[in-house]
Motif scaffolding. Structure first.
Motif, PDB file in Angstrom:
ATOM      1  N   ASN A   1       0.896  -1.262   0.122  1.00 26.96           N
ATOM      2  CA  ASN A   1      -0.029   0.257   0.131  1.00 26.96           C
ATOM      3  C   ASN A   1       0.659   1.148  -0.074  1.00 26.96           C
ATOM      4  O   ASN A   1       0.541   2.265  -0.585  1.00 26.96           O
ATOM      5  CB  ASN A   1      -0.989   0.107   1.240  1.00 26.96           C
ATOM      6  N   LYS A   2       2.110   1.252   0.620  1.00 29.41           N
ATOM      7  CA  LYS A   2       2.885   2.250   0.593  1.00 29.41           C
ATOM      8  C   LYS A   2       3.349   2.605  -0.671  1.00 29.41           C
ATOM      9  O   LYS A   2       3.484   3.958  -1.101  1.00 29.41           O
ATOM     10  CB  LYS A   2       4.040   2.145   1.484  1.00 29.41           C
TER      11      LYS A   2
ATOM     12  N   CYS B   1       0.606   4.139  -2.846  1.00 27.83           N
ATOM     13  CA  CYS B   1       0.239   5.392  -2.473  1.00 27.83           C
ATOM     14  C   CYS B   1       1.174   6.613  -2.762  1.00 27.83           C
ATOM     15  O   CYS B   1       1.222   7.736  -3.205  1.00 27.83           O
ATOM     16  CB  CYS B   1       0.006   5.761  -0.969  1.00 27.83           C
ATOM     17  N   GLU B   2       2.680   5.977  -2.794  1.00 27.28           N
ATOM     18  CA  GLU B   2       3.549   7.029  -3.153  1.00 27.28           C
ATOM     19  C   GLU B   2       3.354   7.156  -4.706  1.00 27.28           C
ATOM     20  O   GLU B   2       3.818   8.685  -5.106  1.00 27.28           O
ATOM     21  CB  GLU B   2       4.805   6.428  -2.780  1.00 27.28           C
TER      22      GLU B   2
ATOM     23  N   ALA C   1       0.084   9.234  -5.388  1.00 29.35           N
ATOM     24  CA  ALA C   1       0.241  10.788  -5.064  1.00 29.35           C
ATOM     25  C   ALA C   1       0.781  11.652  -5.943  1.00 29.35           C
ATOM     26  O   ALA C   1       0.533  12.892  -6.216  1.00 29.35           O
ATOM     27  CB  ALA C   1       1.182  10.754  -3.702  1.00 29.35           C
TER      28      ALA C   1
ATOM     29  N   VAL D   1     -11.240   6.172  -3.810  1.00 29.81           N
ATOM     30  CA  VAL D   1     -10.696   5.107  -3.686  1.00 29.81           C
ATOM     31  C   VAL D   1     -11.279   3.912  -3.360  1.00 29.81           C
ATOM     32  O   VAL D   1     -12.154   3.977  -2.057  1.00 29.81           O
ATOM     33  CB  VAL D   1      -9.510   5.115  -2.739  1.00 29.81           C
TER      34      VAL D   1
ATOM     35  N   CYS E   1     -11.409   0.278  -1.518  1.00 35.13           N
ATOM     36  CA  CYS E   1     -10.763  -0.530  -0.592  1.00 35.13           C
ATOM     37  C   CYS E   1     -11.237  -2.088  -0.637  1.00 35.13           C
ATOM     38  O   CYS E   1     -12.400  -2.290  -0.883  1.00 35.13           O
ATOM     39  CB  CYS E   1     -10.268   0.102   0.608  1.00 35.13           C
TER      40      CYS E   1
ATOM     41  N   PHE F   1      -5.002   2.602   4.356  1.00 40.81           N
ATOM     42  CA  PHE F   1      -4.793   3.240   3.282  1.00 40.81           C
ATOM     43  C   PHE F   1      -5.198   4.929   3.458  1.00 40.81           C
ATOM     44  O   PHE F   1      -4.118   5.400   2.716  1.00 40.81           O
ATOM     45  CB  PHE F   1      -5.665   2.869   2.164  1.00 40.81           C
TER      46      PHE F   1
ATOM     47  N   LEU G   1      -1.697   6.905   2.672  1.00 40.71           N
ATOM     48  CA  LEU G   1      -1.906   8.139   1.380  1.00 40.71           C
ATOM     49  C   LEU G   1      -1.463   9.450   2.230  1.00 40.71           C
ATOM     50  O   LEU G   1      -1.069  10.320   1.440  1.00 40.71           O
ATOM     51  CB  LEU G   1      -3.427   8.054   0.740  1.00 40.71           C
ATOM     52  N   LYS G   2      -2.000   9.803   3.431  1.00 45.37           N
ATOM     53  CA  LYS G   2      -1.782  10.992   4.084  1.00 45.37           C
ATOM     54  C   LYS G   2      -0.335  11.258   4.015  1.00 45.37           C
ATOM     55  O   LYS G   2       0.171  12.518   3.898  1.00 45.37           O
ATOM     56  CB  LYS G   2      -2.506  11.278   5.086  1.00 45.37           C
TER      57      LYS G   2
ATOM     58  N   ALA H   1       1.833  10.014   2.246  1.00 46.22           N
ATOM     59  CA  ALA H   1       2.767  10.137   0.905  1.00 46.22           C
ATOM     60  C   ALA H   1       2.177  11.450   0.305  1.00 46.22           C
ATOM     61  O   ALA H   1       3.344  12.120  -0.170  1.00 46.22           O
ATOM     62  CB  ALA H   1       1.983   9.062  -0.113  1.00 46.22           C
TER      63      ALA H   1
ATOM     64  N   VAL I   1     -12.031   7.597   0.830  1.00 41.58           N
ATOM     65  CA  VAL I   1     -11.666   6.176   0.819  1.00 41.58           C
ATOM     66  C   VAL I   1     -12.877   5.339   1.001  1.00 41.58           C
ATOM     67  O   VAL I   1     -13.145   5.232   2.390  1.00 41.58           O
ATOM     68  CB  VAL I   1     -10.431   6.057   1.569  1.00 41.58           C
TER      69      VAL I   1
END
Length: 822
Positions: free
Chosen positions: A375-376, A379-380, A383, A396, A398, A407, A411-412, A414, A455
């Motif tokens: 997920n990281k 999200c990166e 973004a 989004v 999920c 998530f 995401l925040k 990122a 999300v």
């Protein structure tokens, strides 16, 4: 008003009809209803039937005597008020009135008028179940409201039930009845009485009542001390989103938990519909197999692709696919390797040793595996596409509520890393649990600048109307095409001036982190399999017995497959308790037990009936690791970000090659395609629409062609569909279509044949503006929409002194003369 109640009188007729063969009986002589001309009734198997009869006096019986009327099974006795209204009505006269009255209510589009006409025609032809299929965002509610108004105004029906499956949809419908202006700028609710959610009994003057499926199930099937509503309380039922029950892989939503499963939802839903002796009109964007079983084939269909071609909805660009190392290869633990597991119920983390190699693919990510690294990485990369200052919004999807929490946090982080610290409410979770805690989170997403990124899981898949949504992100697999199309429908609405004056929302983007298209099933293979996860084995067994009692001749019973699957998941626990099983249940072995359950529904029921305590014993067995999630710290990395074409699988060069091949194979047999290549100025608007729809069947869509052309030939050009066809097949220069139109107008203004007065120049400017939007303006275009309100083709042709057709031909000729625009 009546001396005796209807059931007591008709009950006398019922007592004479106890055999199975239907028979007709006169009511007893001297009954107080004789002057009222009650229709004859016959009863079979204890159920009443209406029968049309010949009445020599010709009084009061015109409706029931109509030879086109069909006898119909009733779920109960008619009410005196209902019979009085029935005898006072004249459906044939109302049908003729509707047929002779053009649909001229304000704000309706061409296809909405056609939809209303087709439904009214079906009603006049005697259809009792009618299906209307219109893509999400094409104004089903507006169409339905106008239809209902016409039916009530013409006295075709006296009271209509507007049935929804969620409170929010009911509230939206109520708002539409209050806000949408009809004749003399009055909304429906100011002309006729409308009763909203929560009103149980309709008043005599009520013309429309809004209710949820859940409320009507309770009133009809479980009325308690009250009587069920009369079968003639409504003579028309309109069902919004009537495809319900086909959310193949969605979690059961809050409104569905009152039903034991999707099969139970469909069963009770149809029983409610069957209860009322009424015409049923179903509305849906995505007709499913069971929907057509209930309502028949659609009498009118307006698809998403048609709406895009006509310029009423946004298309989407080719899906942007993020491919990571873990998504491609899966998450793997070797035999003997330590696995961290998490129990959501107890919040305990436990380390276990893998008994064998464990491999989890991307479909199981986030549902069975907590994988923050995956997920990281997603999200990166995501973004980089989501500018916090962009006025467009993002939705989004999920896998579940726990995944949505993860998530949101990742995401925040990122976005903060890329753009600096952002507002905390930029990204918000909107699921059942978050709405329960903060009921204003959805209205804020709809109406305010923030949250800009929502999300969700399933809560926002249907029934929301937010034109600002420009991005859809899938971090969960979706198998159901119907559910997928509902999700896409969240972003298809047009939004003028979203990015500034004249900067309209033209397309939306799809971000795919889970190889979405690999798992989508065809419409024909989908089955309603979503069930209530809280049902026990004893409850499932009871549901199975009920379904067998309701339809003993069926070959496939609801709940049997679910019961077998639920027990098979416990197999390891059953085998560990084999001695206890044999001791308590007459030597039964796990293999004998599971084989008997799997063999057939009847054997499963017989086995559980023979051992009454068996179901409770099975429910008492611990489920162990089945409830545990795996925790993965496997490192992940982004391998590639790519656009997928066709079904999301083709490379851009392969897509364009297939496009060339399709043109070569069809240019001599497809008349519209032939005209595009040889005489584009001769194309009519209907020709282009037909061609666009045929091309869409092969996934040749304008935004996809534009993006593929950009990736392969490094040319970014808004050339429109005709331009891409001619460029690919003939090598014509790829020129922005707006530039082609501007050049053609300048060339045309030099033609003295048309004597360019100021009014003619103004009309040319208006027509050119419409050409830029629709590619073609012909005589049919000028008889519709804004042109029609200004006098239409005939008035414009007078201004051009009969030369309008020649002018349009010259305009389109100049547009496609490559030597003039190159």
């Amino acid at each position: 008003k009546f001396k005796v109640s209807l059931p007591s009188v008709l009950g006398q007729a019922e007592r004479y009809a106890r055999d199975i063969d239907p028979k007709t009986y006169e009511l007893p002589e001297g009954n107080p209803w004789e002057d009222f001309r009650v229709p004859l009734v016959y009863v079979a198997n204890g159920r009443p039937y209406l029968k049309q009869i010949e009445d020599e006096s010709g009084i009061h019986m015109r409706d029931l005597r109509d030879p086109t009327n069909k006898r119909a099974v009733l779920d109960g006795w008619p009410s005196p008020e209902g019979l009085e209204a029935l005898l006072a009505s004249n459906p044939k006269e109302a049908d003729e009135k509707l047929a002779d009255s053009p649909v001229d209510l304000p704000g309706l589009r061409r296809y909405q008028i056609r939809a209303i006409n087709e439904v009214e025609k079906a009603i006049a032809e005697g259809d009792r179940e009618i299906l209307l299929a219109m893509a999400t965002g094409t104004g089903k509610t507006r169409t339905c409201l106008s239809l209902v108004y016409r039916l009530i105004k013409a006295h075709r029906f006296r009271r209509i039930l507007f049935l929804v499956d969620r409170t929010k949809l009911g509230e939206q419908a109520a708002d539409a009845f209050k806000e949408v202006k009809l004749e003399q700028l009055q909304p429906f609710s100011e002309i006729y009485n409308v009763q909203e959610l929560g009103d149980i009994q309709p008043a005599k003057e009520t013309r429309v009542q809004i209710a949820t499926v859940q409320a009507m199930v309770k009133r009809v099937l479980s009325p308690g001390d009250d009587h069920p509503p009369p079968v003639d309380q409504y003579d028309c039922v309109v069902i919004d989103e009537c495809h319900r029950g086909y959310n193949l892989d969605s979690e059961m939503a809050e409104h569905e938990l009152t039903f034991r499963s999707e099969a139970d939802f469909i069963s009770k839903y149809t029983r409610v519909l069957d209860h009322f002796h009424a015409v049923k009109i179903g509305l849906t964007a995505t007709p499913a197999q069971h929907t057509e079983t209930i309502f028949g084939a659609p009498v009118f269909t307006y698809s998403y692709r048609e709406a895009v071609t006509d310029g009423f909805l946004c298309d989407h660009e080719p899906p942007i696919r993020f491919v990571t190392k873990l998504a491609k290869n899966g998450i793997k633990w070797k035999k003997g390797e330590t696995i961290q597991t998490y129990n959501p119920k107890t919040a305990e983390v436990e380390s276990v040793s893998a008994p064998d190699e464990v491999l989890k693919n991307v479909e199981e990510f986030n549902k069975q595996v907590i994988t923050k690294p995956f997920n990281k990485v997603i999200c990166e990369e995501l973004a980089t596409y989501l500018d916090p200052e962009d006025p467009g919004k993002t939705l989004v999807f999920c896998a579940n509520d726990r995944h949505a929490d993860l998530f949101v946090k990742v995401l925040k982080d990122a976005l903060d890393d890329l753009f600096g610290p952002q507002r905390d409410d930029l990204v918000k979770k909107i699921t059942g649990s978050s709405v329960a805690a903060d009921s204003f989170v959805y209205p804020r997403f709809k109406n305010e600048a923030n949250p800009r990124i929502a999300v969700t899981v399933d809560l926002l898949t249907t029934g929301i109307d937010i034109p600002e949504i420009t991005n859809l992100v899938f971090v969960r697999r979706v198998k159901s095409r119907i559910l997928y199309e509902q999700m896409l429908g969240r972003a298809t609405r047009l939004r003028p001036d979203l990015f500034g004056p004249g900067e309209n929302k033209e397309f939306f983007r799809i971000f795919d982190a889970v190889d979405l298209y690999a798992s989508l099933e065809k419409f024909s293979t989908m089955k309603p399999v979503v069930t209530n996860p809280t049902a026990t084995i004893r409850e499932l067994a009871g549901f199975l017995k009920e379904s067998m009692a309701e339809d003993p001749e069926a070959s496939d019973f609801p709940f049997h497959d679910e019961l077998v699957a639920r027990i098979r998941r416990k197999r390891s626990r059953i085998e560990k308790a084999a001695d206890e099983l044999a001791t308590k249940f007459d030597g039964l072995t796990p293999d004998q037990f599971i084989d008997a359950l799997s063999a057939s529904a009847s054997e499963a029921v017989d086995l559980l009936d023979a051992h009454p305590a068996l179901a409770d014993w099975l429910d008492s067995l611990p489920t162990g690791k089945q409830h545990r999630l795996l925790i993965s710290d496997h490192k992940d990395e982004l391998l590639v970000t790519e656009s997928g074409y066709g079904e999301g699988k083709e490379k851009p060069e392969d897509y364009l090659e297939r496009f060339s091949q399709w043109i070569a194979e069809n240019k001599s047999t497809n008349e519209s395609l032939t005209l595009v290549l040889t005489q584009p100025a001769s194309l009519k608007r209907s020709d282009l629409k037909k061609l666009a729809l045929e091309m869409a069947e092969h996934q040749f869509l304008e935004p996809h062609l534009r993006e593929a052309w950009h990736e392969v030939k490094h040319e970014d050009c808004a050339a429109r569909l005709i331009g891409y066809i001619r460029a690919q097949a003939l090598g014509s220069p790829l020129i922005p279509f707006q530039d082609r139109v501007d050049t053609a107008v300048a060339k045309l203004l030099q033609d003295d044949r048309f004597q360019w007065s100021k009014p003619r120049r103004q009309w040319l400017e208006r027509i050119a503006k419409q050409v830029k939007k629709e590619q073609i303006v012909d005589q049919s275009s000028l008889q519709q929409d804004a042109f029609n309100s200004a006098g239409g083709y005939n008035r414009i042709n007078k201004i051009f002194k009969g030369q309008l057709d020649d002018m349009l031909t010259e305009l389109h000729t100049h547009i496609w003369q490559d030597d003039e625009v190159a």
